[in-house]
Design a protein around this motif. Sequence first.
Motif, PDB file in Angstrom:
ATOM      1  N   TRP A   7      40.404  30.577  38.732  1.00  0.00           N
ATOM      2  CA  TRP A   7      40.949  31.907  38.469  1.00  0.00           C
ATOM      3  C   TRP A   7      41.002  32.153  36.972  1.00  0.00           C
ATOM      4  O   TRP A   7      41.122  31.230  36.163  1.00  0.00           O
ATOM      5  CB  TRP A   7      42.335  32.061  39.093  1.00  0.00           C
ATOM      6  N   HIS A   8      40.860  33.421  36.630  1.00  0.00           N
ATOM      7  CA  HIS A   8      41.007  33.817  35.220  1.00  0.00           C
ATOM      8  C   HIS A   8      41.375  35.291  35.151  1.00  0.00           C
ATOM      9  O   HIS A   8      41.168  36.051  36.106  1.00  0.00           O
ATOM     10  CB  HIS A   8      39.727  33.526  34.423  1.00  0.00           C
ATOM     11  N   THR A   9      41.935  35.695  34.028  1.00  0.00           N
ATOM     12  CA  THR A   9      42.317  37.090  33.820  1.00  0.00           C
ATOM     13  C   THR A   9      41.231  37.798  33.014  1.00  0.00           C
ATOM     14  O   THR A   9      40.256  37.190  32.576  1.00  0.00           O
ATOM     15  CB  THR A   9      43.658  37.177  33.077  1.00  0.00           C
ATOM     16  N   GLU A 111      43.564  31.281  32.497  1.00  0.00           N
ATOM     17  CA  GLU A 111      42.627  30.740  33.482  1.00  0.00           C
ATOM     18  C   GLU A 111      43.151  29.410  34.000  1.00  0.00           C
ATOM     19  O   GLU A 111      44.044  28.792  33.418  1.00  0.00           O
ATOM     20  CB  GLU A 111      41.246  30.541  32.863  1.00  0.00           C
TER      21      GLU A 111
END
Length: 329
Positions: A7-9, A111
């Motif tokens: 996951w990451h922004t 992340e």
Amino acid sequence: METAILWHTGPLIDDDEVAQVHALAADAESVDGAAPLSEQPLLNLRARTDDVVHLLTWRSGELAGYAQVDRRGAVPSAELVVRPAHRRHGLGFHLLASAGDRAAAPAGAAEGEDTEDGAPDAGQGVVPGTTPLRVWAHGDLPAARALAARSGYVPVRELLVLERPLGGASGHPVPPLPAGLRLRAFVPGQDDDAWVRANALAFASHPEQGRLTVADLQDRTREDWFDAAGLLLLEREASGDLVGFVWTKVPVGQDEAGREGEIYVVGVVPDAQGQGLGGLLTAVGLAHLAAAGVTTAVLYVDGDNVPAVRTYERAGFTRREVHVQYAPA
């Protein structure tokens, strides 16, 4: 089997990753008959904000699952999709659990990786009363209902998809306007601020529509379907004040023999409500779609918005399908 969810922004890494998400969504839609990701999450794929979290997992060299958490509203929301070839192995359960973790996590981390081993236990990742995440299930499919039940989620909101056939333009004339009002097309750049203010007033209690910004509006004006002539503004002749609007949407690349168009949004500011302007603007939108050669009109409306549902039913709309939003029990 171990499930690793990265996951990451911020935006997705590159155009290739964006294309992979679109291909995954298209693959799922071809099997399910319902698009798994709505417009806003697809726009968010390139959004430069730490309040949008992307969760991705790969199997056999391809993107097998994707989820997105949007933390910009009062309550975080999410949408997710699993490629049909990789279903029935707990991947959707793990994605939903990780999405719940991302929604509940404090802002700051950009992340990371969530890893689950073996078969998940029911309720994993959801602590009732502590995870505010709401999750959309488009089409209200049996598999989505089963996943929600297994994860401890219950329905909290319905979004109805309504439709009606359209004849030729002669069957949908532009209705006469009340005295003192005029109708004109939106002018990009000139009307942006006024439209955003009117939209915020009209949808003050709506969890998504009411928080659109000028940047959100401009994102939509850059889409290939946008046509300024299809965003019609109703304003007072004397002052130029905007009292309502109807925005239509006709997706590109359709077969001319059966084109579908959308009453994308109808809004009336509070001090002009109760005067029948919602029905008037709906008729204006239908007239525009019919003149554009559209054969079927569709729209989306919250199931508990009784006045709006009645307005659309009077305009000849009937239910096509329903989208359901779930939240932890």
